[in-house]
Design a protein around this motif. Structure first.
Motif, PDB file in Angstrom:
ATOM      1  N   TRP B  99       4.300   2.729  -0.338  1.00 35.25           N
ATOM      2  CA  TRP B  99       3.387   1.857  -1.084  1.00 35.25           C
ATOM      3  C   TRP B  99       4.118   0.633  -1.625  1.00 35.25           C
ATOM      4  N   ARG B 100       3.337  -0.320  -2.146  1.00 32.16           N
ATOM      5  CA  ARG B 100       3.948  -1.395  -2.920  1.00 32.16           C
ATOM      6  C   ARG B 100       4.562  -0.787  -4.172  1.00 32.16           C
ATOM      7  N   VAL B 103       1.651  -0.225  -8.225  1.00 35.76           N
ATOM      8  CA  VAL B 103       0.323   0.065  -7.694  1.00 35.76           C
ATOM      9  C   VAL B 103      -0.716  -0.166  -8.788  1.00 35.76           C
ATOM     10  N   ASP B 111      -2.245  -2.389  -2.245  1.00 38.94           N
ATOM     11  CA  ASP B 111      -1.097  -1.657  -2.773  1.00 38.94           C
ATOM     12  C   ASP B 111      -0.790  -0.364  -2.023  1.00 38.94           C
TER      13      ASP B 111
ATOM     14  N   SER C 217      -5.980  -6.001 -10.596  1.00 44.74           N
ATOM     15  CA  SER C 217      -4.885  -5.990  -9.639  1.00 44.74           C
ATOM     16  C   SER C 217      -3.864  -7.082  -9.914  1.00 44.74           C
TER      17      SER C 217
END
Lengths: 251, 251, 251
Positions: B99-100, B103, B111, C217
């Motif tokens: 993942w990034r 998140v 993400d 986000s």
């Protein structure tokens, strides 16, 4: 359509030109295609699917016009290009070997145009894609500005029309730089009860909220509202007429 | 999402399928995904992010279904595909290594789903991306046409529904070619007080402005207005019901 | 623009960040650009064309800011990035050798920014693209949350504003995680006559149709309606103000 192309030619670069042509507006699509053509690399295959006649007997074609290549329905989409460049040769797309296996009656973009364009992009010759045709391509009427006689020989009046409205609400017209002589004086654009004096050089030549007429990125006269929408302010849609008057000679 | 993918696999070809699913409409997204799947190259990874449960305990998954690969939330998006193809195996995306780093709670597309898909596209095996699951995937209800009993045994009536409205205002229905027998006679589509006679072959079979029912590019019955919008003309939205009647056998 | 880039650097990968910034909204574009920057690969050239001053004397520039590269008008688009990263060097785009042959007065995206970015992507050094500048870049005002004095020293009140509305109707605000202390108690968001209690972790923390405030986000506070549109429900647009109150210390 992009999935179909990627399956046939994974190395093809696919670029979206425009998804905002109102449905069935062949004239607007023809103008958008014509005006973008110069910006693309040599060898580009232009796939244009404004296709209200899909599934009927209208021809599907691939064409070489001047240095350009096209895959599209034969419904007039290429008219402005045919006026400017030589139609070198074209085929009717009549060879199902290049199509998707199951061809729908409503989405030839996916089932015919995209796979044919992909095949062409892999190095096939135009003549492999279908049967060479000699009967002419369909052309649509392109509304041209029309000079109106005036009793004063020094006063010129041009009846013009709006062809399209862009994303910003700018009104794209059928008038080009060549329709108004460079030495025209007191140029006035009359539209929807408003009167615009002079042709501006750029949007910033007028204050925010003001109407402005200027030659846009396609050399066409555009009528705009600085930092606003002329379509909303004037409540004008494609097809509407307007007038330009000036003092001096009409080229 | 595309930036994230390009950073992990610069050679990946990314194709947008659709950005116009109305927010949170899992059923419409599921149908769009199912209907496009055949057009993409073998080995495509389909990343689908219609994800109203983002940030909650809903599972994020990667799945192999028939010959296809998917990365998406476990919220029913794959339902039509699960009815047609075998679920070979799937994992829960529970390994933050893919993942990034940070998140968010609102954008797992960027993400989690995008970086996992990019990792998968570089040749990782599904089993590396998360833990293999055995409990079933979530499925949503797919509204099916429903036969209504008639006193006349030769008269057939099907209660149907609108699933989606496309870019052109065409009404996409839950009726397929297989729901109406080939030898059906006097087929009539009854919707919003209008009555359409027969199933057309293509839009051009009717005059501009007329209502037309035809089987569209996805083999589904569509209700359209030739060169117009059926959604506007009939004022009908997804979820609305309508009826088809005919004389003859129901397959 | 993509055609122009493909003609100069056929190997360039072009990614669309966003086409839905309302016309002329430099602040919204600046925020969108700033918030997406981390997701793109090292070496990306970001071409940003929100350009109401096109054709006027506003500068066209290419800049290196922190690890990032930009081609855009000098109109404030880079403001949030300049606050976070060092402006290493920038040039005015004053060398027509890199431009399209005919430069319009209304579409420098196509005629200047795209071809310059393409040239840069082929390995040209920034200093080749134009003349190095030393006078500062234009910055726009970024509305910051503002503490309002209260007679009760334990009650904190922050005057905030809506910066943008996203595709889902979520209201993106000028408040970040760092504006509200972790130990704040009884946090309340007051907007358009409504009062939201607490900051949620994700949309699914509230029932469908309910208003919810959460950090989105981009680490910004967002005001949303679960499975709906806060912009529609509250009838609120960018520029609108709202208030956050809590008990405890203001960081």
């Amino acid at each position: 359509m992009k999935g179909v192309i990627a399956a046939i030619n994974p190395n093809a670069t696919v670029i979206d030109l425009c998804h905002s042509i109102p449905p069935q507006q062949i004239l607007q699509a023809a103008i958008a295609l014509h005006e973008a053509i110069d910006a693309f690399p040599d060898g580009t295959i232009h796939v244009a699917v404004i296709d209200p006649g899909v599934g009927s007997r209208r021809r599907a074609i691939a064409a070489e016009i001047g240095p350009y290549r096209f895959v599209c329905p034969d419904n007039g989409l290429l008219t402005p290009l045919l006026r400017r460049f030589e139609l070198r040769r074209f085929v009717e797309l009549d060879r199902p070997q290049w199509w998707r296996k199951d061809v729908s009656r409503t989405f030839h973009g996916r089932d015919i145009f995209a796979p044919v364009a992909a095949a062409w992009s892999t190095g096939r010759d135009l003549s492999e894609l279908g049967t060479i045709q000699t009967c002419p391509l369909i052309e649509i009427s392109l509304p041209a500005p029309c000079a109106i006689a005036e009793s004063d020989p020094n006063l010129k009046r041009l009846q013009c029309s709006i062809l399209a409205v862009d994303h910003f609400g700018n009104l794209i017209t059928n008038v080009t730089r060549y329709d108004i002589p460079r030495d025209a004086e007191s140029v006035e654009v009359q539209i929807a009860g408003q009167c615009l004096s002079g042709i501006a050089d750029c949007y910033a030549d007028r204050a925010a909220g003001q109407l402005v007429a200027l030659f846009g990125s396609s050399e066409r006269l555009e009528i705009s509202v600085v930092n606003g929408s002329a379509a909303t302010k004037l409540n004008v849609a494609p097809g509407a007429g307007f007038t330009i008057v000036w003092k001096g000679q009409r080229r």
